[in-house]
Design an enzyme around this catalytic site. Structure first.
Site, mmCIF file in Angstrom:
data_model
loop_
_atom_site.group_PDB
_atom_site.id
_atom_site.type_symbol
_atom_site.label_atom_id
_atom_site.label_comp_id
_atom_site.label_asym_id
_atom_site.label_seq_id
_atom_site.Cartn_x
_atom_site.Cartn_y
_atom_site.Cartn_z
ATOM 1 N N CYS A 47 -20.112 43.727 -27.215
ATOM 2 C CA CYS A 47 -21.046 43.475 -28.310
ATOM 3 C C CYS A 47 -20.810 44.394 -29.502
ATOM 4 O O CYS A 47 -21.313 44.135 -30.587
ATOM 5 C CB CYS A 47 -22.482 43.635 -27.823
ATOM 6 S SG CYS A 47 -22.889 45.297 -27.286
ATOM 7 N N ARG A 49 -17.442 46.116 -29.962
ATOM 8 C CA ARG A 49 -16.034 46.467 -30.139
ATOM 9 C C ARG A 49 -15.122 45.318 -29.738
ATOM 10 O O ARG A 49 -15.460 44.506 -28.869
ATOM 11 C CB ARG A 49 -15.663 47.727 -29.358
ATOM 12 C CG ARG A 49 -15.574 47.607 -27.857
ATOM 13 C CD ARG A 49 -15.143 48.922 -27.214
ATOM 14 N NE ARG A 49 -16.039 49.998 -27.569
ATOM 15 C CZ ARG A 49 -15.707 51.006 -28.392
ATOM 16 N NH1 ARG A 49 -14.497 51.055 -28.915
ATOM 17 N NH2 ARG A 49 -16.582 51.948 -28.690
ATOM 18 N N GLU A 116 -23.605 54.389 -22.352
ATOM 19 C CA GLU A 116 -24.134 53.147 -21.787
ATOM 20 C C GLU A 116 -23.373 52.757 -20.520
ATOM 21 O O GLU A 116 -22.184 53.023 -20.369
ATOM 22 C CB GLU A 116 -24.061 52.009 -22.813
ATOM 23 C CG GLU A 116 -22.657 51.579 -23.182
ATOM 24 C CD GLU A 116 -22.623 50.207 -23.829
ATOM 25 O OE1 GLU A 116 -23.354 49.327 -23.340
ATOM 26 O OE2 GLU A 116 -21.884 50.024 -24.798
ATOM 27 N N GLU A 118 -22.980 49.548 -19.240
ATOM 28 C CA GLU A 118 -22.374 48.227 -19.168
ATOM 29 C C GLU A 118 -20.884 48.205 -19.503
ATOM 30 O O GLU A 118 -20.143 47.361 -19.015
ATOM 31 C CB GLU A 118 -23.110 47.261 -20.120
ATOM 32 C CG GLU A 118 -24.517 46.927 -19.691
ATOM 33 C CD GLU A 118 -25.503 47.992 -20.118
ATOM 34 O OE1 GLU A 118 -25.111 48.877 -20.902
ATOM 35 O OE2 GLU A 118 -26.658 47.966 -19.661
ATOM 36 N N GLN A 122 -17.454 45.819 -18.338
ATOM 37 C CA GLN A 122 -16.768 44.970 -19.307
ATOM 38 C C GLN A 122 -15.276 45.282 -19.349
ATOM 39 O O GLN A 122 -14.445 44.379 -19.473
ATOM 40 C CB GLN A 122 -17.409 45.166 -20.687
ATOM 41 C CG GLN A 122 -18.828 44.615 -20.757
ATOM 42 C CD GLN A 122 -19.587 45.123 -21.980
ATOM 43 O OE1 GLN A 122 -19.306 46.180 -22.518
ATOM 44 N NE2 GLN A 122 -20.585 44.361 -22.400
ATOM 45 N N GLY A 191 -31.438 34.400 -22.035
ATOM 46 C CA GLY A 191 -30.145 34.745 -21.460
ATOM 47 C C GLY A 191 -30.298 35.102 -19.992
ATOM 48 O O GLY A 191 -31.370 35.551 -19.558
ATOM 49 N N SER A 194 -25.269 39.497 -17.547
ATOM 50 C CA SER A 194 -25.360 40.903 -17.164
ATOM 51 C C SER A 194 -26.299 41.681 -18.080
ATOM 52 O O SER A 194 -27.056 42.545 -17.614
ATOM 53 C CB SER A 194 -23.967 41.546 -17.180
ATOM 54 O OG SER A 194 -23.380 41.447 -18.466
ATOM 55 N N TYR A 195 -26.286 41.369 -19.384
ATOM 56 C CA TYR A 195 -27.184 42.075 -20.296
ATOM 57 C C TYR A 195 -28.639 41.703 -20.040
ATOM 58 O O TYR A 195 -29.540 42.526 -20.201
ATOM 59 C CB TYR A 195 -26.799 41.778 -21.749
ATOM 60 C CG TYR A 195 -26.135 42.962 -22.412
ATOM 61 C CD1 TYR A 195 -24.845 43.328 -22.048
ATOM 62 C CD2 TYR A 195 -26.801 43.721 -23.367
ATOM 63 C CE1 TYR A 195 -24.245 44.415 -22.633
ATOM 64 C CE2 TYR A 195 -26.193 44.808 -23.956
ATOM 65 C CZ TYR A 195 -24.914 45.153 -23.593
ATOM 66 O OH TYR A 195 -24.319 46.241 -24.155
#
EC number: 1.2.1.70
Length: 453
Positions: A47, A49, A116, A118, A122, A191, A194-195
């Site tokens: 989200c 990069r 973070e 997450e 990713q 949604g 994963s987020y």
């Protein structure tokens, strides 16, 4: 040679990141097909990069510049934007700087929300995608696996875990000063990926109980059933938007999932919106700088890239939009810095990766030298057999002597490799024995990386 092209919240605005993220799907396969000197390529798109990691396996003239321009041109074509804009958006790293950068990225030290959780998942999924597309390489496998190991090590360090934050948690902190009681807040989660799971956990931590979930792809019912939430059907979406105090959108699909028309349509159906967020705040809870916030009836959080929410929602009375750009502006970077111990772990991981890389690069020379000496020993053993002087004892003694003679050159090879002087070793073998050693061909197999949580 390893090369990384990196566009992130640190060197590009979210508009260009959003555009770039839509232009990297399938990029790895097309770049590999177009540039034969590329041994492997892995693309990481999150989200905040977009990064391309390339293993250049052939020493072409100006390899770094040729690879960079080729990748930039392909991204420009895929994203449908000018090459100059793409070029301006990317920073580049090469060789061991690539390792240091990826280790920091995977550990969350380069994230918008420092530390973070997450991003590690990713990065792992990016490698899995490259495997599925057949675009990875032995060096990239080793690089990304070392990055995963480093991120796990940093996560377990005392004092660093407390600093780990997600964008979802950061967004909720920015809302928190207007919440008297989280148990009274009605939330719509848009949604189911994963987020969404991370966001749900952050909401539960704050005691939020009134949570509904909607998915444009139709997965809301299954997601809600497992978590005891209310699932919103397509025909009830607009009403659910209007009824929620806080709407959090975190999907990965293309196109907007929420716009002003949806909000207005829902309000007409439910008869307006009773304001829960009515008090202005003088200061953002995660920023040292004053932030002017208008009185809001409803807050919409957009964690998506590409954007999930059309900015036109702010034209609806009482709606406040909190998007990634706003989060970036008010992120307290100093408050989220990881500990020095985490930085030291990254530094040690880079040194280890560099040492192993140099030793692997020198391995063909060491093998060539060993084969050279063993071939000479085999020739002598064959002559002994011809003369009738052969015995098991003399053969064993001769092979043992070869091993003894090779010990010091092998130790010296590893020392030179660790010092980055492997080329001197290759030159010496050429000068002394006429051995010309070609670049190593990767033939290793690697275990599958663990699935992201």
């Amino acid at each position: 040679m390893l090369l990384c092209l990196s566009a992130s919240h640190k060197n590009a605005d979210f508009e260009i990141l959003e555009t770039l993220s839509g232009g990297v799907s399938g990029l790895s396969r097309r770049v590999s097909d177009e540039m034969s000197f590329i041994g492997g390529i892995v693309t990481v798109a999150t989200c905040n990069r977009v990064e391309v990691y390339v293993d250049v396996d052939e020493p072409v003239t100006a390899a770094e510049a040729v690879t960079y321009e080729g990748v930039v041109e392909r991204i420009a074509i895929e994203a449908g934007i000018d090459v100059a804009r793409v070029r301006d958006a990317f920073d580049t790293y090469s060789d061991m700087d690539v390792a240091e950068h990826l280790f920091r990225v995977s550990s969350g030290l380069e994230s918008l929300a420092m530390g973070e959780d997450e991003i590690a998942g990713q990065v792992r999924r990016a490698l899995e995608t490259a495997r599925a597309e057949g675009t990875t390489s032995a060096d990239l496998e080793r690089l990304f696996q070392r990055a995963s190991q480093t991120s796990r090590g940093i996560k377990s360090v005392a004092g660093v875990g407390e600093a780990q934050r997600s964008l979802a948690r950061l967004a909720l902190e920015m809302v928190e000063s207007r919440v008297v009681d989280w148990r009274a807040v009605r939330v719509l989660l848009v949604g189911t990926g994963s987020y969404a799971r991370v966001t749900l956990a952050a909401l539960k931590e704050r005691g939020v109980n009134d949570i509904a979930v909607y998915s444009a792809s139709g997965r809301a019912h299954e997601f809600a059933l497992k978590r005891d939430l209310e699932a919103i059907a397509h025909d009830g979406y607009a009403s659910a938007v209007a009824s929620a105090d806080l709407v959090i959108c975190c999907t990965t699909g293309d196109g907007f999932v929420l716009n002003a028309d949806t909000v207005r349509q829902g309000r007409r159906r439910v008869g307006g919106h009773a304001p829960l967020f009515g008090a202005s705040v003088d200061e953002c809870p995660v920023s040292a700088a004053p932030v002017e916030v208008a009185s809001s009836e409803q807050i919409i959080v957009d964690l998506g890239l590409p954007r999930n929410v059309n900015p036109d929602v702010t034209t609806v009375s009482g709606v406040e939009l909190l998007d990634l750009e706003t989060i970036r502006l008010h992120t307290p970077i100093t408050a989220l810095q990881a500990s020095q111990k985490a930085e030291d772990l990254v530094s040690r991981a880079v040194k280890k990766f560099s040492r192993v890389s140099e030793e692997q690069n020198l391995a063909p020379a060491m093998v060539a030298l060993r084969e050279y000496f063993l071939d000479r020993a085999d020739d002598e053993i064959e002559r002994m057999r011809t003369r009738g002087d052969h015995s098991k004892e003399t053969e064993h003694a001769l092979r043992h002597l070869v091993s003894v003679l090779l010990h010091e050159p092998m130790v010296r090879a590893r020392e030179l490799a660790r010092q980055g002087e492997g080329e001197r070793y290759n030159d010496a073998l050429n000068a002394l024995f006429g051995l010309v050693v070609s670049a190593p061909v990767a033939a290793e197999t690697y275990p599958q990386a663990e699935n992201a949580g």
